[in-house]
Write an enzyme that holds these catalytic residues in place. Structure first.
Site, PDB file in Angstrom:
ATOM      1  N   GLY A 109       0.844  -1.192   0.000  1.00 43.55           N
ATOM      2  CA  GLY A 109       0.000   0.000   0.000  1.00 43.55           C
ATOM      3  C   GLY A 109       0.875   1.237   0.000  1.00 43.55           C
ATOM      4  O   GLY A 109       1.983   1.219   0.561  1.00 43.55           O
ATOM      5  N   GLN A 137       2.959  10.040   1.113  1.00 42.30           N
ATOM      6  CA  GLN A 137       4.242   9.343   1.273  1.00 42.30           C
ATOM      7  C   GLN A 137       5.218   9.633   0.137  1.00 42.30           C
ATOM      8  O   GLN A 137       6.404   9.329   0.250  1.00 42.30           O
ATOM      9  CB  GLN A 137       4.029   7.825   1.374  1.00 42.30           C
ATOM     10  CG  GLN A 137       3.340   7.406   2.656  1.00 42.30           C
ATOM     11  CD  GLN A 137       3.220   5.914   2.717  1.00 42.30           C
ATOM     12  OE1 GLN A 137       2.316   5.332   2.127  1.00 42.30           O
ATOM     13  NE2 GLN A 137       4.144   5.253   3.409  1.00 42.30           N
ATOM     14  N   CYS A 195       5.346   0.161   7.540  1.00 44.80           N
ATOM     15  CA  CYS A 195       5.006   1.315   6.712  1.00 44.80           C
ATOM     16  C   CYS A 195       6.255   1.708   5.936  1.00 44.80           C
ATOM     17  O   CYS A 195       7.342   1.755   6.511  1.00 44.80           O
ATOM     18  CB  CYS A 195       4.559   2.462   7.621  1.00 44.80           C
ATOM     19  SG  CYS A 195       4.125   3.959   6.716  1.00 44.80           S
ATOM     20  N   LEU A 196       6.105   1.994   4.652  1.00 42.88           N
ATOM     21  CA  LEU A 196       7.274   2.348   3.833  1.00 42.88           C
ATOM     22  C   LEU A 196       7.932   3.645   4.322  1.00 42.88           C
ATOM     23  O   LEU A 196       9.102   3.870   4.026  1.00 42.88           O
ATOM     24  CB  LEU A 196       6.877   2.479   2.357  1.00 42.88           C
ATOM     25  CG  LEU A 196       6.452   1.167   1.670  1.00 42.88           C
ATOM     26  CD1 LEU A 196       5.951   1.452   0.255  1.00 42.88           C
ATOM     27  CD2 LEU A 196       7.589   0.154   1.660  1.00 42.88           C
ATOM     28  N   HIS A 248      -4.956   1.630   7.228  1.00 45.88           N
ATOM     29  CA  HIS A 248      -3.616   2.230   7.336  1.00 45.88           C
ATOM     30  C   HIS A 248      -3.433   3.321   6.264  1.00 45.88           C
ATOM     31  O   HIS A 248      -2.972   4.423   6.561  1.00 45.88           O
ATOM     32  CB  HIS A 248      -2.570   1.118   7.181  1.00 45.88           C
ATOM     33  CG  HIS A 248      -1.147   1.579   7.249  1.00 45.88           C
ATOM     34  ND1 HIS A 248      -0.281   1.193   8.256  1.00 45.88           N
ATOM     35  CD2 HIS A 248      -0.423   2.383   6.430  1.00 45.88           C
ATOM     36  CE1 HIS A 248       0.904   1.755   8.047  1.00 45.88           C
ATOM     37  NE2 HIS A 248       0.848   2.474   6.942  1.00 45.88           N
ATOM     38  N   GLU A 249      -3.832   3.002   5.020  1.00 46.61           N
ATOM     39  CA  GLU A 249      -3.633   3.963   3.921  1.00 46.61           C
ATOM     40  C   GLU A 249      -4.567   5.161   4.046  1.00 46.61           C
ATOM     41  O   GLU A 249      -4.166   6.293   3.793  1.00 46.61           O
ATOM     42  CB  GLU A 249      -3.812   3.286   2.561  1.00 46.61           C
ATOM     43  CG  GLU A 249      -2.840   2.140   2.270  1.00 46.61           C
ATOM     44  CD  GLU A 249      -1.376   2.469   2.547  1.00 46.61           C
ATOM     45  OE1 GLU A 249      -0.977   3.644   2.368  1.00 46.61           O
ATOM     46  OE2 GLU A 249      -0.635   1.570   2.977  1.00 46.61           O
ATOM     47  N   HIS A 305      -3.224   7.593   6.374  1.00 47.61           N
ATOM     48  CA  HIS A 305      -2.194   8.459   5.775  1.00 47.61           C
ATOM     49  C   HIS A 305      -2.830   9.702   5.146  1.00 47.61           C
ATOM     50  O   HIS A 305      -2.261  10.787   5.197  1.00 47.61           O
ATOM     51  CB  HIS A 305      -1.436   7.710   4.659  1.00 47.61           C
ATOM     52  CG  HIS A 305      -0.248   6.927   5.137  1.00 47.61           C
ATOM     53  ND1 HIS A 305       0.824   7.513   5.758  1.00 47.61           N
ATOM     54  CD2 HIS A 305       0.055   5.603   5.049  1.00 47.61           C
ATOM     55  CE1 HIS A 305       1.740   6.567   6.037  1.00 47.61           C
ATOM     56  NE2 HIS A 305       1.287   5.402   5.622  1.00 47.61           N
TER      57      HIS A 305
HETATM   58 NI    NI Z   1       2.177   3.542   5.764  1.00 50.52          NI
END
Ligand code: NI
Length: 169
Positions: free
Chosen positions: A45, A50, A92-93, A134-135, A138
């Protein structure tokens, strides 16, 4: 084009994204870049903030590029139903190497637009449900690290500071 993934504490990550109003070629090309960036980083995701774009756009693919049917684009998404509870580890990236257990709804229903502006509803269970939550967090400027206990958060933030000092963040 592979975009640069912003890491915590880049301020764009904690800023709510602006709704998308124009569904044009530029948006579709940005969505394609987001998929390319997510696959290159081996994520499932990725949300626009991000990559430094404060807009309500997120892409997901639980198969990491192996199954085109699992590609999902959510523009201006909203969670309209939640049920049950899950407490599982997330990464998370924007937080490489950090994994923490987060409490989430086990099932969600999301209402969103696709990259052409068409509204649709999608349901997620288990991993997909967690990924959607989660996304969408963000897009509201909410990071998973702020959904865990204060003590665990302090430990994770201390680890990040150490990695930063070592030039590894
Ligand atoms: Ni994330």
């Amino acid at each position: 084009m592979i975009l640069t993934i912003r890491k915590y504490p880049d301020p764009v990550l904690q800023q709510p994204g602006e709704p998308v109003v124009e569904f044009d070629e530029a948006l579709r090309s940005f969505v394609a870049d987001m998929f390319e960036t997510m696959y290159a980083a081996q994520g499932i995701g990725l949300a626009a903030p991000q990559v430094g774009v404060s807009r309500r756009v997120t892409v997901m693919d639980l198969s990491s590029g192996k199954d085109p049917a699992q590609k999902m684009v959510l523009v201006n998404p909203e969670i309209v139903e939640r049920a049950g509870k899950l407490y599982e580890e997330e990464g998370c990236l924007s937080f490489p190497e950090i994994r923490e257990k987060v409490s989430r709804a086990a099932r969600v229903k999301v209402r969103a637009q696709d990259e052409h502006g068409k509204w649709f509803e999608a349901e997620g269970e288990e991993l997909l449900s967690r990924c959607m939550q989660h996304e969408i967090d963000h897009l509201d400027g909410v990071l998973f690290i702020f959904r865990i206990s204060g003590l665990k958060r302090e430990m994770a933030l201390r680890r990040i500071r150490k990695l930063q000092q070592a030039g590894e963040w």
